[in-house]
Scaffold this active site. Structure first.
Site, PDB file in Angstrom:
ATOM      1  N   MET A  74      65.540  49.916   6.504  1.00 12.77           N
ATOM      2  CA  MET A  74      65.747  49.142   5.265  1.00 12.77           C
ATOM      3  C   MET A  74      66.940  49.655   4.460  1.00 12.77           C
ATOM      4  SD  MET A  74      61.705  48.862   4.229  1.00 12.77           S
ATOM      5  CE  MET A  74      61.437  50.632   4.520  1.00 12.77           C
TER       6      MET A  74
ATOM      7  N   ASP B 237      51.903  40.528   8.987  1.00 12.05           N
ATOM      8  CA  ASP B 237      53.158  40.649   8.254  1.00 12.05           C
ATOM      9  C   ASP B 237      54.155  39.597   8.716  1.00 12.05           C
ATOM     10  OD1 ASP B 237      52.289  42.729   6.719  1.00 12.05           O
ATOM     11  OD2 ASP B 237      53.305  44.302   7.855  1.00 12.05           O
TER      12      ASP B 237
ATOM     13  N   LYS C 236      56.075  40.139   3.651  1.00 10.02           N
ATOM     14  CA  LYS C 236      57.041  40.374   2.581  1.00 10.02           C
ATOM     15  C   LYS C 236      58.439  40.381   3.181  1.00 10.02           C
ATOM     16  CE  LYS C 236      53.798  43.265  -0.013  1.00 10.02           C
ATOM     17  NZ  LYS C 236      52.677  42.999   0.912  1.00 10.02           N
TER      18      LYS C 236
END
Length: 261
Positions: A176, A39, A61
């Site tokens: 997030m 990642d 991402k």
């Protein structure tokens, strides 16, 4: 006649950022794997632990940036395993905490690939601990809720009921949540959470450039904006923030606490 025997995929948690928080098992697998699929937030120092023959693939991402679609990542991992390679799928934090690890495991199993899970330290635990904030405390918190703040505010049906969470948990750890923090604060206040509730925002936890701000809930969105905090950050809300270990925190650089300046 040559028969291709599929390799195995190790779904490995890389931890919150600091390479020294990697588990011994994770390090052993990284050093010995044939292919590493990682990642975006995985430390370059960890990736450098691979051997010279390891194939390395970045499928990370990041919000607002071009990224590899999840379907393509799934296909890549299966392809590598079917070539007989032992694959480390390296994911930030823990592979099953606000990650697509569960989706990847299901896809691999449907394609006949063996999978082993290697847990990692999730940032929701590491970030507050690193700044002396206890997630549970006998005088402040007997329950803690880990929740994503990444839901679209225009989504017709939301799975996170912030108004209910305002009173149903002693503390919240939000992953997030930076882009939607104004909406989140508004919903928590409507739900009855005291506007003076202490909050902490921890950016780049466990890395050299980590920093933390402390704010009251009513001022949280404005303070985040004024201090220039951004993702990746963990947001902690609840009276547990007020029980931070002051002697420990005072030993950290003042640069971690911009509100003091």
């Amino acid at each position: 006649m040559e028969i291709n025997v599929p390799g195995i995929v190790y779904l490995v948690g890389a931890g919150p950022g600091d390479p020294e928080l990697l588990t011994l098992k994770a390090l052993r697998l990284i050093k010995s794997c044939d292919a590493l699929v990682h990642d975006a937030l995985v430390s370059p120092q960890i990736i450098k632990e691979t051997n010279k023959k390891t194939e390395i693939f970045n499928v990370g991402k990041r919000a607002g940036l071009c990224s590899v679609p999840q379907a393509d990542t799934n296909l890549l991992i299966v392809k590598l395993a079917k070539e007989g390679k032992n694959v480390v799928r390296l994911k930030g934090g823990d592979p099953f905490v606000f990650s697509r690890g569960g989706e990847e495991v299901s896809f691999l199993e449907k394609n006949g690939i063996s999978v082993e899970i290697v847990p990692g330290i999730t940032s929701g635990i590491a970030a507050p601990s690193n700044f002396g904030i206890p997630l549970t405390h006998r005088e402040a918190g007997s329950s803690i809720t880990f929740v994503t703040g990444h839901e679209d505010i225009n989504k017709d049906k939301k799975t996170v009921n912030w108004r209910l969470l305002a009173k149903s948990s002693d503390g919240l750890v939000i992953y997030m949540g930076m882009r939607n923090i104004g909406f989140i604060v508004k919903e928590l206040l409507i739900g009855g959470l005291d506007e003076n509730t202490k909050c902490a925002v921890i950016q780049e936890a466990t890395l050299n450039n980590q920093k933390c701000l402390i704010s009251e809930l009513k001022n949280l969105a404005e303070t985040i904006s004024n201090k220039g905090f951004s993702s990746p950050s963990i947001i902690v809300i609840g009276s547990i923030v007020g029980f931070k270990v002051n002697n420990y925190i005072n030993n950290l650089s003042d640069a971690f606490f911009p509100e003091k300046k």
